[in-house]
Scaffold this motif. Structure first.
Motif, mmCIF file in Angstrom:
data_model
loop_
_atom_site.group_PDB
_atom_site.id
_atom_site.type_symbol
_atom_site.label_atom_id
_atom_site.label_comp_id
_atom_site.label_asym_id
_atom_site.label_seq_id
_atom_site.Cartn_x
_atom_site.Cartn_y
_atom_site.Cartn_z
ATOM 1 N N VAL A 54 -34.017 4.281 -42.541
ATOM 2 C CA VAL A 54 -33.870 4.587 -41.114
ATOM 3 C C VAL A 54 -33.742 6.092 -40.941
ATOM 4 N N GLN A 55 -34.241 6.588 -39.817
ATOM 5 C CA GLN A 55 -34.295 8.038 -39.611
ATOM 6 C C GLN A 55 -33.262 8.536 -38.605
ATOM 7 N N VAL A 56 -32.834 7.673 -37.692
ATOM 8 C CA VAL A 56 -31.802 8.038 -36.723
ATOM 9 C C VAL A 56 -30.793 6.898 -36.643
ATOM 10 N N ILE A 57 -29.510 7.256 -36.763
ATOM 11 C CA ILE A 57 -28.423 6.280 -36.690
ATOM 12 C C ILE A 57 -27.512 6.682 -35.545
ATOM 13 N N ALA A 58 -27.355 5.801 -34.570
ATOM 14 C CA ALA A 58 -26.404 6.042 -33.489
ATOM 15 C C ALA A 58 -25.113 5.315 -33.835
ATOM 16 N N PRO A 84 -21.309 1.903 -39.852
ATOM 17 C CA PRO A 84 -21.557 3.345 -39.726
ATOM 18 C C PRO A 84 -20.759 4.180 -40.723
ATOM 19 N N GLU A 85 -19.578 3.694 -41.158
ATOM 20 C CA GLU A 85 -18.804 4.446 -42.159
ATOM 21 C C GLU A 85 -19.591 4.581 -43.455
ATOM 22 N N PHE A 116 -27.495 11.454 -38.139
ATOM 23 C CA PHE A 116 -26.337 10.603 -37.869
ATOM 24 C C PHE A 116 -25.710 11.096 -36.565
ATOM 25 N N VAL A 117 -25.903 10.364 -35.494
ATOM 26 C CA VAL A 117 -25.509 10.825 -34.165
ATOM 27 C C VAL A 117 -24.238 10.099 -33.731
ATOM 28 N N ARG A 118 -23.157 10.875 -33.590
ATOM 29 C CA ARG A 118 -21.891 10.304 -33.118
ATOM 30 C C ARG A 118 -21.906 10.315 -31.601
ATOM 31 N N VAL A 119 -21.723 9.169 -30.990
ATOM 32 C CA VAL A 119 -21.803 9.063 -29.537
ATOM 33 C C VAL A 119 -20.459 8.622 -28.986
ATOM 34 N N GLU A 120 -20.339 8.661 -27.656
ATOM 35 C CA GLU A 120 -19.048 8.380 -27.035
ATOM 36 C C GLU A 120 -18.909 6.938 -26.573
ATOM 37 N N VAL A 135 -35.054 3.580 -36.010
ATOM 38 C CA VAL A 135 -33.685 3.796 -35.545
ATOM 39 C C VAL A 135 -32.800 2.599 -35.867
ATOM 40 N N PHE A 136 -31.488 2.851 -35.819
ATOM 41 C CA PHE A 136 -30.522 1.833 -36.228
ATOM 42 C C PHE A 136 -29.208 2.078 -35.512
ATOM 43 N N THR A 137 -28.567 1.011 -35.088
ATOM 44 C CA THR A 137 -27.174 1.059 -34.664
ATOM 45 C C THR A 137 -26.580 -0.320 -34.910
ATOM 46 N N ALA A 138 -25.296 -0.461 -34.663
ATOM 47 C CA ALA A 138 -24.627 -1.746 -34.856
ATOM 48 C C ALA A 138 -23.484 -1.841 -33.863
#
Length: 402
Positions: free
Chosen positions: A22-26, A37-38, A53-57, A76-79
């Motif tokens: 994956v190239q972008v992780i939110a 994400p950890e 690795f994008v930390r979002v609010e 892309v990837f998130t969980a």
């Protein structure tokens, strides 16, 4: 060469994302998903994974990052889980409408209020109509495999996909997981090549306001209506099951584990009584079936692996010989019954007219244990009901206490 590791479900999901390059992780943490994400942050920090690795609010922002990054051509990837998934709701529709192949593991957890951090499936079942494909996992091996398979299918169909697995019961439970070699994953899942991507040198308007009827744009190209966009998504979902089966077949050729069947079937060949369920509960139901078989009951288990698109034809075929079916669910459509029970009845009614006695059980909400003794009680109740041709008037809540 691959290897076998002892992993939790969250570790398996994170490792799968790494294997998929994956190239972008939110990243936005919520229990019981936080370890995903950890672990990914450690991979990125150590240089083992080349990704932003994008930390979002918030979870809403996490999906916004995924949609945007996918539109410029990134894998892309998130969980997420529970109320975090609910907070994404508007963006889930946007991702499906924009046809971006986001893959998102969801560690199933009960929705507040009242507050709980423990498992049920109300969170993802409540999002079944957002236009996302939904895969459900029975164990941690399936968590790893289904993430890889999800990218294979999502990028072919351009439809986002949830990979759902039970919070704590799988997310925090360690199991042996066979890890494929990176080279084999690379052959199965080549780099993502988007059909279209935003390019500053060739600006385009993404997702403009559309009209009720089709209109031609300034360049003379016919722009679909709103219903036209919606129809195309439905059309793709209706054609998805063969694509998922083919991806499962090629997965078996590469890795030796088959997901060609969108159902988990256990001892169903001659089954007169069937447990129908989803997720890790299929494992517990399989153990119960072994006990019932020792008692002379022809019992079997059908576990749903793919819930959206709904595998109606396969489900009808799997239950066509059963005299009775116990649909055991960890979610409820308030004021009616469990969604899986409703969809089984609709599938049978519209396809072959077979009418087994169907009882619906709601259980396991908020982490409530579902024991083999509970399932044995279910089996005896519905077998007696089938013998007397006694219909069930409303779903039975199993083990709710007070």
């Amino acid at each position: 060469m691959g290897q076998t590791l002892i992993l939790t479900g969250t570790q398996a999901a994170a490792l799968a994302a790494k294997l998929c390059r994956v190239q972008v992780i939110a990243a936005y943490p919520i229990t019981p998903q936080s370890k995903i994400p950890e672990v990914l942050s450690e991979y990125v920090e150590k240089g083992e994974l080349q990704a932003e690795f994008v930390r979002v609010e918030s979870e809403h922002s996490a999906m916004g990052v995924c949609i945007s990054a996918s539109l410029v051509g990134a894998r892309v990837f998130t969980a997420t889980a529970a109320n975090g998934l609910a907070y994404m709701h508007e963006q889930l529709h946007w991702a499906a409408g924009a046809r971006v192949p986001v893959v998102m593991p969801v560690t199933n957890r009960g929705l507040g209020a009242p507050w709980t951090i423990l498992n049920d499936m109300q969170d993802t079942i409540a999002q079944r109509d957002t236009g996302w494909m939904q895969f459900y996992c029975m164990n941690n091996q399936e968590v790893l495999d289904q993430v890889i398979l999800a990218y294979k299918v999502a990028e072919q169909l351009m439809v986002p996909t949830m990979v759902c697995f039970d919070g704590f019961r799988l997310s925090h439970t360690m199991m042996p997981v066979s890890i494929p070699a990176q080279s084999d994953v690379d052959k199965y899942l080549p780099p993502y090549e988007p059909l279209h991507s935003i390019d500053s040198g060739n600006p385009v308007n993404i997702n403009p306001v559309v009209m009720t009827d089709p209109l031609r744009g300034p360049d003379g190209e016919l722009c679909p209506s709103y219903m036209g966009f919606r129809f195309r998504l439905q059309e793709t979902m209706e054609s998805a099951l063969p694509v998922i089966a083919e991806a499962g077949r090629s997965f078996a050729e590469r890795f030796g584990r088959s997901y060609e069947d969108n159902l988990h079937r256990y001892r169903t060949e001659d089954a007169e009584f069937i447990f129908l369920t989803m997720g890790s509960l299929a494992s517990e139901a399989s153990d119960t079936v072994d006990i019932l078989r020792e008692r002379g009951v022809k019992a079997g288990v059908v576990g749903i692996r793919v819930f959206r698109p709904f595998p109606a034809a396969s489900l009808v075929e799997a239950t066509c010989r059963a005299k009775s079916v116990a649909v055991v669910e960890k979610a409820i459509s308030y004021g009616y019954e469990g969604a899986l029970a409703t969809e089984l009845k609709a599938a049978l009614f519209s396809r072959n007219g077979h009418r087994p006695v169907i009882y619906n059980y709601i259980t396991g909400l908020g982490g409530k244990d579902v024991k083999p003794t509970d399932l044995l009680e279910v089996a005896q109740e519905i077998i007696n009901g089938a013998a007397g041709n006694i219909p069930q008037e409303k779903p039975r809540w199993l083990g709710y206490g007070v």
